[in-house]
Design a protein around this motif. Sequence first.
Motif, PDB file in Angstrom:
ATOM      1  N   GLU A 158      22.886  77.511   1.112  1.00  0.00           N
ATOM      2  CA  GLU A 158      23.321  76.600   0.527  1.00  0.00           C
ATOM      3  C   GLU A 158      24.467  75.742   0.895  1.00  0.00           C
ATOM      4  OE1 GLU A 158      25.605  78.392  -3.430  1.00  0.00           O
ATOM      5  OE2 GLU A 158      26.993  76.613  -3.638  1.00  0.00           O
ATOM      6  N   PRO A 159      23.677  74.422   0.537  1.00  0.00           N
ATOM      7  CA  PRO A 159      24.538  73.312   1.331  1.00  0.00           C
ATOM      8  C   PRO A 159      26.621  73.364   1.516  1.00  0.00           C
ATOM      9  CG  PRO A 159      23.230  72.956  -0.409  1.00  0.00           C
ATOM     10  CD  PRO A 159      23.456  74.170  -0.549  1.00  0.00           C
ATOM     11  N   GLU A 160      26.622  72.531   2.359  1.00  0.00           N
ATOM     12  CA  GLU A 160      27.811  72.503   2.562  1.00  0.00           C
ATOM     13  C   GLU A 160      28.513  71.751   2.860  1.00  0.00           C
ATOM     14  OE1 GLU A 160      28.665  76.721   4.125  1.00  0.00           O
ATOM     15  OE2 GLU A 160      28.227  75.397   5.980  1.00  0.00           O
ATOM     16  N   VAL A 161      29.500  71.141   2.681  1.00  0.00           N
ATOM     17  CA  VAL A 161      29.984  69.662   3.345  1.00  0.00           C
ATOM     18  C   VAL A 161      30.748  70.490   4.403  1.00  0.00           C
ATOM     19  CG1 VAL A 161      32.392  67.985   2.416  1.00  0.00           C
ATOM     20  CG2 VAL A 161      30.504  69.289   0.681  1.00  0.00           C
ATOM     21  N   THR A 162      30.928  69.262   5.332  1.00  0.00           N
ATOM     22  CA  THR A 162      31.389  70.004   6.265  1.00  0.00           C
ATOM     23  C   THR A 162      32.581  69.196   7.238  1.00  0.00           C
ATOM     24  OG1 THR A 162      29.004  71.289   7.245  1.00  0.00           O
ATOM     25  CG2 THR A 162      30.471  70.717   9.319  1.00  0.00           C
ATOM     26  N   GLN A 163      33.751  69.985   7.471  1.00  0.00           N
ATOM     27  CA  GLN A 163      35.277  69.300   8.224  1.00  0.00           C
ATOM     28  C   GLN A 163      35.164  69.686   9.354  1.00  0.00           C
ATOM     29  OE1 GLN A 163      36.907  69.854   3.497  1.00  0.00           O
ATOM     30  NE2 GLN A 163      38.259  68.464   4.999  1.00  0.00           N
ATOM     31  N   THR A 164      35.743  67.926  10.541  1.00  0.00           N
ATOM     32  CA  THR A 164      36.181  68.727  11.819  1.00  0.00           C
ATOM     33  C   THR A 164      37.175  68.000  11.829  1.00  0.00           C
ATOM     34  OG1 THR A 164      34.159  67.090  12.581  1.00  0.00           O
ATOM     35  CG2 THR A 164      33.947  69.164  12.722  1.00  0.00           C
ATOM     36  N   PRO A 165      38.492  67.813  12.749  1.00  0.00           N
ATOM     37  CA  PRO A 165      38.222  69.350  13.381  1.00  0.00           C
ATOM     38  C   PRO A 165      39.107  69.547  12.342  1.00  0.00           C
ATOM     39  CG  PRO A 165      40.385  67.756  13.640  1.00  0.00           C
ATOM     40  CD  PRO A 165      38.883  66.451  13.289  1.00  0.00           C
ATOM     41  N   SER A 166      38.650  71.073  12.291  1.00  0.00           N
ATOM     42  CA  SER A 166      39.451  72.551  11.105  1.00  0.00           C
ATOM     43  C   SER A 166      40.715  72.172  12.069  1.00  0.00           C
ATOM     44  CB  SER A 166      39.224  74.003  11.664  1.00  0.00           C
ATOM     45  OG  SER A 166      39.453  74.412  12.511  1.00  0.00           O
ATOM     46  N   HIS A 167      41.904  71.604  12.925  1.00  0.00           N
ATOM     47  CA  HIS A 167      42.750  71.472  13.091  1.00  0.00           C
ATOM     48  C   HIS A 167      43.065  70.366  14.053  1.00  0.00           C
ATOM     49  CE1 HIS A 167      42.890  75.823  12.208  1.00  0.00           C
ATOM     50  NE2 HIS A 167      44.053  75.586  11.507  1.00  0.00           N
ATOM     51  N   GLN A 168      44.782  70.109  13.427  1.00  0.00           N
ATOM     52  CA  GLN A 168      44.492  68.367  13.602  1.00  0.00           C
ATOM     53  C   GLN A 168      45.791  68.942  14.270  1.00  0.00           C
ATOM     54  OE1 GLN A 168      42.230  65.274  14.621  1.00  0.00           O
ATOM     55  NE2 GLN A 168      43.662  64.280  15.590  1.00  0.00           N
ATOM     56  N   VAL A 169      46.847  68.107  15.394  1.00  0.00           N
ATOM     57  CA  VAL A 169      47.959  67.935  15.568  1.00  0.00           C
ATOM     58  C   VAL A 169      48.812  66.646  16.132  1.00  0.00           C
ATOM     59  CG1 VAL A 169      49.938  68.760  17.045  1.00  0.00           C
ATOM     60  CG2 VAL A 169      48.269  70.239  15.939  1.00  0.00           C
ATOM     61  N   THR A 170      49.234  65.361  15.955  1.00  0.00           N
ATOM     62  CA  THR A 170      48.913  64.615  16.246  1.00  0.00           C
ATOM     63  C   THR A 170      51.274  64.003  16.353  1.00  0.00           C
ATOM     64  OG1 THR A 170      48.659  62.169  16.279  1.00  0.00           O
ATOM     65  CG2 THR A 170      49.017  63.469  14.164  1.00  0.00           C
ATOM     66  N   GLN A 171      51.330  63.021  17.073  1.00  0.00           N
ATOM     67  CA  GLN A 171      52.307  62.602  16.711  1.00  0.00           C
ATOM     68  C   GLN A 171      52.922  61.509  16.212  1.00  0.00           C
ATOM     69  OE1 GLN A 171      53.358  61.679  21.288  1.00  0.00           O
ATOM     70  NE2 GLN A 171      54.455  63.526  21.457  1.00  0.00           N
ATOM     71  N   MET A 172      53.504  61.520  15.367  1.00  0.00           N
ATOM     72  CA  MET A 172      54.164  60.593  14.342  1.00  0.00           C
ATOM     73  C   MET A 172      53.892  59.091  14.809  1.00  0.00           C
ATOM     74  SD  MET A 172      57.818  60.106  12.850  1.00  0.00           S
ATOM     75  CE  MET A 172      58.403  59.683  14.536  1.00  0.00           C
ATOM     76  N   GLY A 173      53.342  58.286  14.453  1.00  0.00           N
ATOM     77  CA  GLY A 173      52.663  56.916  14.607  1.00  0.00           C
ATOM     78  C   GLY A 173      51.490  56.790  14.883  1.00  0.00           C
ATOM     79  N   GLN A 174      50.590  57.934  15.384  1.00  0.00           N
ATOM     80  CA  GLN A 174      49.532  57.724  15.712  1.00  0.00           C
ATOM     81  C   GLN A 174      48.604  57.604  14.446  1.00  0.00           C
ATOM     82  OE1 GLN A 174      50.308  57.214  19.607  1.00  0.00           O
ATOM     83  NE2 GLN A 174      48.545  58.073  20.187  1.00  0.00           N
ATOM     84  N   GLU A 175      47.485  56.855  15.361  1.00  0.00           N
ATOM     85  CA  GLU A 175      45.616  57.226  14.659  1.00  0.00           C
ATOM     86  C   GLU A 175      45.904  58.259  13.816  1.00  0.00           C
ATOM     87  OE1 GLU A 175      43.536  53.410  13.610  1.00  0.00           O
ATOM     88  OE2 GLU A 175      42.168  54.942  15.169  1.00  0.00           O
ATOM     89  N   VAL A 176      44.630  58.704  13.595  1.00  0.00           N
ATOM     90  CA  VAL A 176      43.984  60.158  13.448  1.00  0.00           C
ATOM     91  C   VAL A 176      42.801  59.509  12.671  1.00  0.00           C
ATOM     92  CG1 VAL A 176      45.707  61.594  13.421  1.00  0.00           C
ATOM     93  CG2 VAL A 176      45.001  61.014  10.769  1.00  0.00           C
ATOM     94  N   ILE A 177      41.541  60.221  12.474  1.00  0.00           N
ATOM     95  CA  ILE A 177      40.965  60.527  11.820  1.00  0.00           C
ATOM     96  C   ILE A 177      39.402  61.559  12.178  1.00  0.00           C
ATOM     97  CG2 ILE A 177      38.181  59.266  12.076  1.00  0.00           C
ATOM     98  CD1 ILE A 177      38.903  57.060  13.822  1.00  0.00           C
TER      99      ILE A 177
END
Lengths: 117, 115
Positions: B1-20
Amino acid sequence: AQSVAQPEDQVNVAEGNPLTVKCTYSVSGNPYLFWYVQYPNRGLQFLLKYITGDNLVKGSYGFEAEFNKSQTSFHLKKPSALVSDSALYFCAVRATVRGAGSYQLTFGKGTKLSVIP
Amino acid sequence: EPEVTQTPSHQVTQMGQEVILRCVPISNHLYFYWYRQILGQKVEFLVSFYNNEISEKSEIFDDQFSVERPDGSNFTLKIRSTKLEDSAMYFCASSPPGQGVYGYTFGSGTRLTVV
């Protein structure tokens, strides 16, 4: 604005017994209604939906839900619960007419179902 | 069955940083969405995307957020300058023509922790 209420934070049921997870909604006009299930550390899995037609909708894993327009409810049911049904269940509503509400899903806060062996 | 894939599963970032946060929707779907779930709270709509533009967004989706479909397969959510309150599980979803009438398929989510 559209909204969904799931009045029970947790439902406990013995394995083999019938289960009901309650959901009521508020939306202008006719609703599209959905149930999703979330297992730990997993995404939201689609169970069933009501778009139009029969008020009793059958979905995945033996679940069904009954749409009751007068009571604005869409309760999730299963005749015989399994331990593997233990999860977090979300009800969601979407407006059918833009302007009467959002085309996007509005979720309830979820109900944790625990099936006891 | 087709799936929606997301990456990463976990992300830790510092306040003020950019994340995608990245998502690969189901290939023949036309509508794409981001939702988020703060721990212990309900799932909230952020934004919907169709025909290479935002079709609807919530109050949560302020100027710190942006979405993009840079190629034919990926759908990204960018948070420009993360805040502690951005910590949540972010879900990507897609739906075929009919704008959700035929259901929405969700990915497994990216847990974002801002420290």
